[in-house]
Design a protein around this motif. Sequence first.
Motif, mmCIF file in Angstrom:
data_model
loop_
_atom_site.group_PDB
_atom_site.id
_atom_site.type_symbol
_atom_site.label_atom_id
_atom_site.label_comp_id
_atom_site.label_asym_id
_atom_site.label_seq_id
_atom_site.Cartn_x
_atom_site.Cartn_y
_atom_site.Cartn_z
ATOM 1 N N LEU A 208 -8.059 3.365 3.942
ATOM 2 C CA LEU A 208 -9.267 4.143 3.181
ATOM 3 C C LEU A 208 -8.550 4.772 2.084
ATOM 4 O O LEU A 208 -8.352 6.262 2.201
ATOM 5 N N PRO A 209 -7.880 4.092 1.165
ATOM 6 C CA PRO A 209 -6.791 4.833 -0.090
ATOM 7 C C PRO A 209 -7.649 5.998 -0.722
ATOM 8 O O PRO A 209 -7.052 6.772 -1.096
ATOM 9 N N SER A 210 -9.068 5.752 -0.736
ATOM 10 C CA SER A 210 -9.712 6.906 -1.579
ATOM 11 C C SER A 210 -9.745 8.194 -0.919
ATOM 12 O O SER A 210 -9.942 9.076 -1.353
ATOM 13 N N GLN A 211 -9.511 8.178 0.330
ATOM 14 C CA GLN A 211 -9.284 9.331 1.340
ATOM 15 C C GLN A 211 -7.861 9.952 1.647
ATOM 16 O O GLN A 211 -8.015 10.784 2.620
ATOM 17 N N ILE A 212 -6.859 9.474 1.019
ATOM 18 C CA ILE A 212 -5.586 9.942 1.400
ATOM 19 C C ILE A 212 -5.463 11.460 1.487
ATOM 20 O O ILE A 212 -4.921 11.943 2.230
ATOM 21 N N ASP A 213 -6.077 12.186 0.463
ATOM 22 C CA ASP A 213 -6.013 13.773 0.473
ATOM 23 C C ASP A 213 -7.126 14.331 1.277
ATOM 24 O O ASP A 213 -6.975 15.662 1.144
ATOM 25 N N ASN A 214 -7.914 13.634 1.824
ATOM 26 C CA ASN A 214 -9.059 14.142 2.432
ATOM 27 C C ASN A 214 -8.589 14.034 3.956
ATOM 28 O O ASN A 214 -9.386 13.342 4.724
ATOM 29 N N GLY A 215 -7.781 15.026 4.665
ATOM 30 C CA GLY A 215 -7.283 14.841 5.956
ATOM 31 C C GLY A 215 -8.147 15.040 7.026
ATOM 32 O O GLY A 215 -7.955 14.849 8.167
ATOM 33 N N ARG A 216 -9.436 15.565 6.654
ATOM 34 C CA ARG A 216 -10.489 15.745 7.753
ATOM 35 C C ARG A 216 -11.733 14.721 7.419
ATOM 36 O O ARG A 216 -12.715 15.014 8.319
ATOM 37 N N TYR A 217 -11.687 13.863 6.859
ATOM 38 C CA TYR A 217 -12.443 12.669 6.677
ATOM 39 C C TYR A 217 -12.865 11.944 8.124
ATOM 40 O O TYR A 217 -11.856 11.922 8.739
ATOM 41 N N GLN A 218 -14.105 11.807 8.538
ATOM 42 C CA GLN A 218 -14.153 11.200 9.738
ATOM 43 C C GLN A 218 -14.485 9.777 9.679
ATOM 44 O O GLN A 218 -14.704 9.072 10.775
ATOM 45 N N GLY A 219 -14.567 9.057 8.586
ATOM 46 C CA GLY A 219 -14.888 7.860 8.734
ATOM 47 C C GLY A 219 -13.831 6.636 8.999
ATOM 48 O O GLY A 219 -14.052 5.459 8.763
ATOM 49 N N LEU A 220 -12.583 7.084 9.029
ATOM 50 C CA LEU A 220 -11.514 5.963 9.395
ATOM 51 C C LEU A 220 -11.779 5.519 10.856
ATOM 52 O O LEU A 220 -11.659 6.432 11.707
ATOM 53 N N ASN A 221 -11.893 4.179 10.988
ATOM 54 C CA ASN A 221 -12.364 3.483 11.961
ATOM 55 C C ASN A 221 -11.124 3.703 13.136
ATOM 56 O O ASN A 221 -10.117 3.312 12.902
ATOM 57 N N GLY A 222 -11.690 4.357 14.171
ATOM 58 C CA GLY A 222 -10.682 4.389 15.372
ATOM 59 C C GLY A 222 -9.568 5.466 15.211
ATOM 60 O O GLY A 222 -8.450 5.171 15.853
ATOM 61 N N PHE A 223 -9.649 6.574 14.309
ATOM 62 C CA PHE A 223 -8.321 7.190 13.904
ATOM 63 C C PHE A 223 -7.695 7.977 15.281
ATOM 64 O O PHE A 223 -6.869 8.087 15.256
ATOM 65 N N MET B 250 0.904 -1.082 -0.062
ATOM 66 C CA MET B 250 -0.067 -0.136 -0.151
ATOM 67 C C MET B 250 0.899 1.223 0.047
ATOM 68 O O MET B 250 0.329 2.355 0.158
ATOM 69 N N ASN B 251 2.169 0.920 -0.075
ATOM 70 C CA ASN B 251 3.200 2.227 -0.394
ATOM 71 C C ASN B 251 3.112 3.251 0.823
ATOM 72 O O ASN B 251 2.898 4.419 0.740
ATOM 73 N N MET B 252 2.992 2.744 2.208
ATOM 74 C CA MET B 252 2.821 3.605 3.144
ATOM 75 C C MET B 252 4.181 4.563 3.363
ATOM 76 O O MET B 252 4.095 5.627 3.909
ATOM 77 N N ALA B 253 5.448 3.876 3.156
ATOM 78 C CA ALA B 253 6.511 4.812 3.530
ATOM 79 C C ALA B 253 6.665 6.216 2.972
ATOM 80 O O ALA B 253 7.055 7.140 3.774
ATOM 81 N N PRO B 254 6.390 6.291 1.604
ATOM 82 C CA PRO B 254 6.379 7.812 1.149
ATOM 83 C C PRO B 254 5.645 8.606 2.118
ATOM 84 O O PRO B 254 6.015 9.906 2.286
ATOM 85 N N TYR B 255 4.473 8.359 2.585
ATOM 86 C CA TYR B 255 3.774 9.155 3.427
ATOM 87 C C TYR B 255 4.182 9.503 4.725
ATOM 88 O O TYR B 255 4.509 10.327 5.420
ATOM 89 N N ALA B 256 4.806 8.203 5.403
ATOM 90 C CA ALA B 256 5.433 8.420 6.728
ATOM 91 C C ALA B 256 6.850 8.953 6.816
ATOM 92 O O ALA B 256 7.240 9.786 7.515
ATOM 93 N N ASP B 257 7.250 9.305 5.610
ATOM 94 C CA ASP B 257 8.701 9.992 5.236
ATOM 95 C C ASP B 257 8.248 11.637 5.217
ATOM 96 O O ASP B 257 9.368 12.132 5.289
ATOM 97 N N ASN B 258 7.232 11.932 5.189
ATOM 98 C CA ASN B 258 7.045 13.290 5.157
ATOM 99 C C ASN B 258 7.223 13.911 6.394
ATOM 100 O O ASN B 258 7.324 13.338 7.453
ATOM 101 N N ASP B 259 7.262 15.380 6.433
ATOM 102 C CA ASP B 259 7.506 16.069 7.722
ATOM 103 C C ASP B 259 6.032 15.980 8.499
ATOM 104 O O ASP B 259 4.990 15.870 8.122
ATOM 105 N N HIS B 260 6.308 15.507 9.786
ATOM 106 C CA HIS B 260 5.497 15.070 10.755
ATOM 107 C C HIS B 260 5.027 16.546 11.528
ATOM 108 O O HIS B 260 5.401 16.473 12.776
ATOM 109 N N VAL B 261 4.321 17.529 10.947
ATOM 110 C CA VAL B 261 4.077 18.547 11.666
ATOM 111 C C VAL B 261 2.819 18.343 12.423
ATOM 112 O O VAL B 261 1.707 17.943 11.969
ATOM 113 N N LEU B 262 3.053 18.479 13.880
ATOM 114 C CA LEU B 262 2.207 17.856 14.955
ATOM 115 C C LEU B 262 0.796 19.074 15.108
ATOM 116 O O LEU B 262 1.249 20.223 15.179
ATOM 117 N N GLU B 263 -0.162 18.447 14.931
ATOM 118 C CA GLU B 263 -1.356 19.281 15.444
ATOM 119 C C GLU B 263 -2.087 18.863 16.730
ATOM 120 O O GLU B 263 -2.100 17.936 17.067
#
Length: 750
Positions: A696-711, A654-667
């Motif tokens: 939910l690969p279809s929601q990768i770019d939707n950072g405010r999506y509420q439907g990811l179980n247990g996020f 699922m190619n998680m590493a490129p996302y994990a390697d981005n800057d982790h700006v904490l909110e």
Amino acid sequence: MIISPPFIREQNAGDSEDSWVNSMLPIDATRSFPLNAHGSWHGGVHVTHSDKTHHPEMVRAIADGVVVSFRKPSGTDKRDAFPLNYNGQTDNGYVLLKHETSIGSGDSGSIVFYSLYMHLRDRLDPAVAEGARIWRKDPIGMNGMVDGVNAFHFQVFCDDENMLKLTGRTTPEVDITRDGRTDTLYGDIHFYLPPGTPFYAPVPDAASPDTTRLNAVHTTTEPLFVSMTFGKGDCTMLTRRQNATTPAWFDTVGEMLVNADANPLDNSQNTAGKYEYNLFRTARRLYPQNSSAGFELLRFGRVISTEHETLTPADAPLWRTVSFPGGTGMVNLASPDIKKFSDADFPHWTGWRMVDDDTDNNSQCNSPLIAGLQDSGHFSDLSCRLVCHFPLEWNAATFDQRYAWLKTGSDDVPAMSEEDYERLKSHASALCFDTGEHGTGRLWHFHPQTFITHFRKCCWLSKSELKQLIPRNALRTAGRNDYRWEAINNYRDGAGSVADNIRTHMNRAMQKYLITTPLRIACFLGNGIQETGWLGSMEEGYRYTETDPRTRLVIRRYNIWYHPWYGRGLLQLTNPENYFNYFSFRGRACPENIRNTLINEYSRLYAQQSLRYTDNHLSDTENHVPENIIRWRNNVSSDLHEAASSAGFYWVSMNMAPYADNDHVLERCSVTPRQSRIKIYYRSQAFWRASAAVNLPSQIDNGRYQGLNGFDTRCCVYGSAIAVLTEQKFPDSDNNPVNEKPESDQLRRG
């Protein structure tokens, strides 16, 4: 082992790991390792620092440990007077820590080493007490003075038994007649190419070991050493050869090659030309009969998990572009004549040398190896990677044995008068302490700066480090704007527990799939720990009870609609397609008609919710699913190797590493759970994207999506992981990154 420098400041965006650690440890060149200005053994380094009067920077523990002994600093009146003031004002506070941790599997992976912080001033941290538990990054005291310079002495050492565990040897060089160790394996991968190794022009079929039709462009006449480094999607290849006049020095051959073997056929979205990010697709293309074993070949140069993986065919090649004197060519690095190692073997061609050739017990360095390096002019280049065997210098009872030679002098040091010798002895005795079992005999000493940069590549989680990733409390979403703040009291890691049994398998899987940076681990386990109920079960709760919301009476009990293809494993595989893709990756053949029927049926039910319980055809019986497929599926939860292996497969597929390697700006996120005060948790876009990639690969770019179980719950694990694994600070209510720990008392300690 999770380790950090004794000073911690923010890392600049352009800093590499090594450059950041080095900037935290400015070293006095005249008080370095392993020799001081007099040519005597010096077990550590003097770390210089310019503290501000009102806001001194605290010296911190480099790893989790226990206080062996300490001494509270004397006041300035004693610091400024003899015997402490011998060549200048000198503080005498110290803390000695014992660190028990892990760097690999089995008995050889459990190691003990010590860190010493000498010349601390004013006061120690109140937490410092004999036998007290100290956590990595905890402040232990204030940087003091030595010989009138604002600095402290910093030292790392171990005994003979742990030297063998840490480095695998006590001889100066690695044994290149056989492959390196596999129970402890991390960092860069290294290859020894013996004389006679052929190099070829571009290979038309990288899956074939046949060389009969290849065009040879070079054959080595000398040993070559190749280092393979993975990082942030890239793969670099660097060749070295032994210097003609200085055997301990190795020259670089040609240019460093970056992604030279990246193939456009393996590109996916946003990974074009990135060899590391595309390893999964490369493994499937080149080694279709067992891509999992092929992935290990690409990753390590050999199959490591021989009890679980079989390379098919057995002579499958690893063709890589490598530099030789005068050019580049393709080499089959999988050849049995080429020996494979990792940074865990402390390769001598990268500078590591074990120094144990000074046969006396005094403090004078009489090592022929070091004398040879000094004569060659390469001592300063290699001194930080020498691991030296000599007595500890902090035992007053052995002072005369170690320093009496000063009274007769040496070629470089004039003889010292009896009066001057006694003054030196008084000064040293004022700094010495009860060294206990370490006071006699020899110990192995590492350059502390290099020890830290080296083992930051390891990231093998010990039992204690893994436990700290489980937050004490976590947020649960019960409904829209309805939260619960719940204590996690059901974490178990005693002997026989799932968490204890899976730890080695999990660490091995993370090493295999390059989940080997703190941020990648935070994203991987931030999801896996939540999905497995705090590492309590490797399968989803698939049986459900429906109750009347008013009377709470049971209406019916049923299996979830996608039973029996429900979630299993550390990152829970769910639905037939993911399972069959994993079986294929592991080299397990499945009937195509059964595979396609089940995948199509799942897709039909997923799209038509009303049919999920009334017209469901996913059962094993109805689809005549063979017993071996049922067993493979069940093993993903019952066999802990499979549970971890499947999670690693899911990470790369699922190619998680490129996302994990981005800057982790904490909110900083605040909520008010029911019957509770405001609680704080942390998220980042990088963690959202990595989590969405496997859920939910279809929601990768939707950072405010509420439907990811247990996020929200996953974020609580993520916050603990950031605190335990990294040096990153947490934002306060004004969004300033100043807090060292999560605000809502999440960290599990003890």
